[in-house]
Design an enzyme around this catalytic site. Structure first.
Site, mmCIF file in Angstrom:
data_model
loop_
_atom_site.group_PDB
_atom_site.id
_atom_site.type_symbol
_atom_site.label_atom_id
_atom_site.label_comp_id
_atom_site.label_asym_id
_atom_site.label_seq_id
_atom_site.Cartn_x
_atom_site.Cartn_y
_atom_site.Cartn_z
ATOM 1 N N CYS A 78 14.481 -21.213 7.870
ATOM 2 C CA CYS A 78 15.169 -20.125 7.187
ATOM 3 C C CYS A 78 16.540 -19.954 7.843
ATOM 4 O O CYS A 78 16.631 -19.636 9.028
ATOM 5 C CB CYS A 78 14.338 -18.853 7.302
ATOM 6 N N CYS B 219 25.793 -8.634 6.428
ATOM 7 C CA CYS B 219 25.755 -8.765 4.973
ATOM 8 C C CYS B 219 26.432 -7.545 4.349
ATOM 9 O O CYS B 219 26.329 -6.439 4.877
ATOM 10 C CB CYS B 219 24.301 -8.850 4.504
ATOM 11 N N CYS C 61 16.578 -3.591 3.447
ATOM 12 C CA CYS C 61 16.894 -4.748 4.301
ATOM 13 C C CYS C 61 17.600 -4.291 5.571
ATOM 14 O O CYS C 61 18.578 -3.552 5.528
ATOM 15 C CB CYS C 61 17.766 -5.739 3.544
ATOM 16 N N CYS D 204 21.290 -3.678 0.578
ATOM 17 C CA CYS D 204 20.002 -3.453 -0.077
ATOM 18 C C CYS D 204 19.236 -2.465 0.809
ATOM 19 O O CYS D 204 19.206 -2.628 2.036
ATOM 20 C CB CYS D 204 19.230 -4.760 -0.232
ATOM 21 N N GLU E 218 20.530 -15.225 13.041
ATOM 22 C CA GLU E 218 19.153 -15.643 13.287
ATOM 23 C C GLU E 218 18.798 -16.869 12.443
ATOM 24 O O GLU E 218 19.246 -16.995 11.309
ATOM 25 C CB GLU E 218 18.198 -14.510 12.901
ATOM 26 N N CYS F 108 14.011 -10.173 8.807
ATOM 27 C CA CYS F 108 15.444 -10.344 8.682
ATOM 28 C C CYS F 108 16.256 -9.316 9.479
ATOM 29 O O CYS F 108 16.164 -8.119 9.258
ATOM 30 C CB CYS F 108 15.777 -10.227 7.203
ATOM 31 N N SER G 21 18.517 -18.362 -1.961
ATOM 32 C CA SER G 21 18.078 -17.045 -2.420
ATOM 33 C C SER G 21 19.291 -16.134 -2.583
ATOM 34 O O SER G 21 20.110 -16.003 -1.679
ATOM 35 C CB SER G 21 17.113 -16.457 -1.395
#
Ligand code: SAH
Length: 378
Positions: free
Chosen positions: A122, A129, A136, A133, A109, A358, A216
């Site tokens: 972004c 990933c 997330c 987390c 995305e 996200c 980030s």
């Protein structure tokens, strides 16, 4: 053969239409190698750079500073590609989200967030990933691979096509800022991210300065130093908890690099000043990390670091094990951090009507494709 040397030195060219090699998203060294491979002089690489990264050309025919027969030759051998758009959504608040699909079928995305005085893109750094987390959504997706530098730059090129932002303007850009806050952990894909950002920052191309780029990270401590020395872009840290016990749970990379080590790396980040601060992101989770005592502890932890705190209301997703803090709790937290000497803006949720949080659009696309496959099989 000499091409073997090139293969070691440069990433293998991406497969492109009808066997032609893709020049989109490649760095100057790679363009020079491609020119050498067809026997063209090295200065051609700089000319291509101008057309690809300043003008946004995707067609060799428009490259009028090159002789016509040379343009034809380039078109026989190469293409300048963009990632494919699997889905494109516009929010009522102006946010635009693209789900991009790469030739291997993997998707990421990219989101454009227009604001009054700037526009932020972004960008994703990985498919999926590995960090898991707890709050997330991307962490729930199983497939993970690194994006290449060309795929990272490709997100920006495509967004600029869509916004009509070629040639690269000097002022008033629709995409003035870049945040690496999309899917993935950029410091787990450092080489490609660094290569991509060097392309993006080059003054004769896209020319977005390191001061307008924010990376980030959840806290890959050993890479923070390298990022500071080599790229020196703005740094944002996904902190989200003020003690190791909680952070171990909600940001599991903390077990490897605990808070004290992370903050040490921040203290030593080059070029910090009151005008150039580290952003600490803190997602507001109801009754988990949002007490006044935690706000006071945050102020204590940040002492001595030029910092600002970005409070992010938790963006819920189906099945998420958290709720967003109440407005009152967020306000109280923000007031304490502010009184402690740090700017503490609360991030306004954007693009909620288009699943801009996200990982959400991608998950929806996977589900849709699965149900289409099931339907087709019946
Ligand atoms: N891996 C990097 C960049 C991607 S996440 C990092 O961890 O910083 C970008 C930001 O979005 C992080 O601060 C992350 O914690 C936050 N985020 C992820 N899911 C969220 C959600 N559901 N609600 C609010 N913020 C979220």
């Amino acid at each position: 053969m000499s091409t073997a040397g090139h293969a070691r030195q440069f990433a293998p060219p991406a497969p492109a239409a009808e066997g032609r090699r893709n020049l989109g998203g490649r760095d100057l060294g790679e363009l020079a190698a491609e020119m050498a491979a067809i026997g063209a002089p090295a200065f051609r690489a700089r000319q291509l750079w101008h057309w690809i990264y300043h003008r946004g050309a995707t067609d060799f025919a428009v490259m009028t500073t090159l002789a016509k027969d040379f343009r034809a030759r380039l078109a026989e051998t190469f293409v300048i590609e963009r990632p494919a758009i699997a889905e494109s959504r516009h929010s009522l608040d102006g946010t635009h989200k693209w789900l991009l699909r790469f030739p291997d079928g993997q998707e990421v995305e990219t989101v454009h967030i227009p604001e009054e005085d700037r526009g932020t893109l972004c960008v994703s750094s990985q498919v999926g990933c590995t960090l898991t987390c707890r709050f997330c959504h991307t962490g729930t997706q199983r497939l993970v691979r690194n994006l290449s530098a060309a795929e990272i730059v490709g997100q920006l090129m495509l967004a600029r096509d869509a916004l009509g932002e070629w040639p690269s303007p000097n002022d008033g850009r629709l995409i003035s800022n870049i945040v690496l806050m999309g899917m993935g952990e950029p410091l787990y894909n450092y080489d490609s991210v660094a290569k991509a950002l060097k392309i993006v920052m080059d003054g004769e191309g896209i020319a977005i300065s390191r001061r307008r780029i924010t990376l980030s990270t959840a806290g890959v401590v050993p890479m923070i130093k390298r990022c500071g020395e080599e790229l020196n872009v703005n740094l944002a840290i996904s902190l989200h908890a003020v003690n190791d016990e909680l952070r171990d749970q909600i940001v599991p990379i903390n077990r490897k690099y605990p808070i004290a080590e992370l903050l040490d790396a921040c203290r030593n980040y080059p070029g910090l000043s009151n005008a150039r601060r580290i952003t600490f992101e803190y997602v507001m989770l109801k009754d988990v990390n949002d007490s006044p005592a935690e706000a006071r502890e945050l102020v204590r932890l940040l002492r001595g670091i030029p910092a600002k705190v970005n409070l992010i209301p938790f963006n819920p997703w189906p099945g998420a094990p958290f709720d967003c803090s109440t407005d009152t709790a967020i306000k109280r937290f923000s007031d304490i951090v502010f009184a402690g000497g740090y700017a503490s803006p609360v991030r306004t949720p954007r693009g909620q009507d288009i699943m801009a949080a996200c990982g959400q659009l991608k998950s929806a696309s996977i589900k849709k494709r699965r149900s289409e496959m099931t339907a087709a099989a019946v």
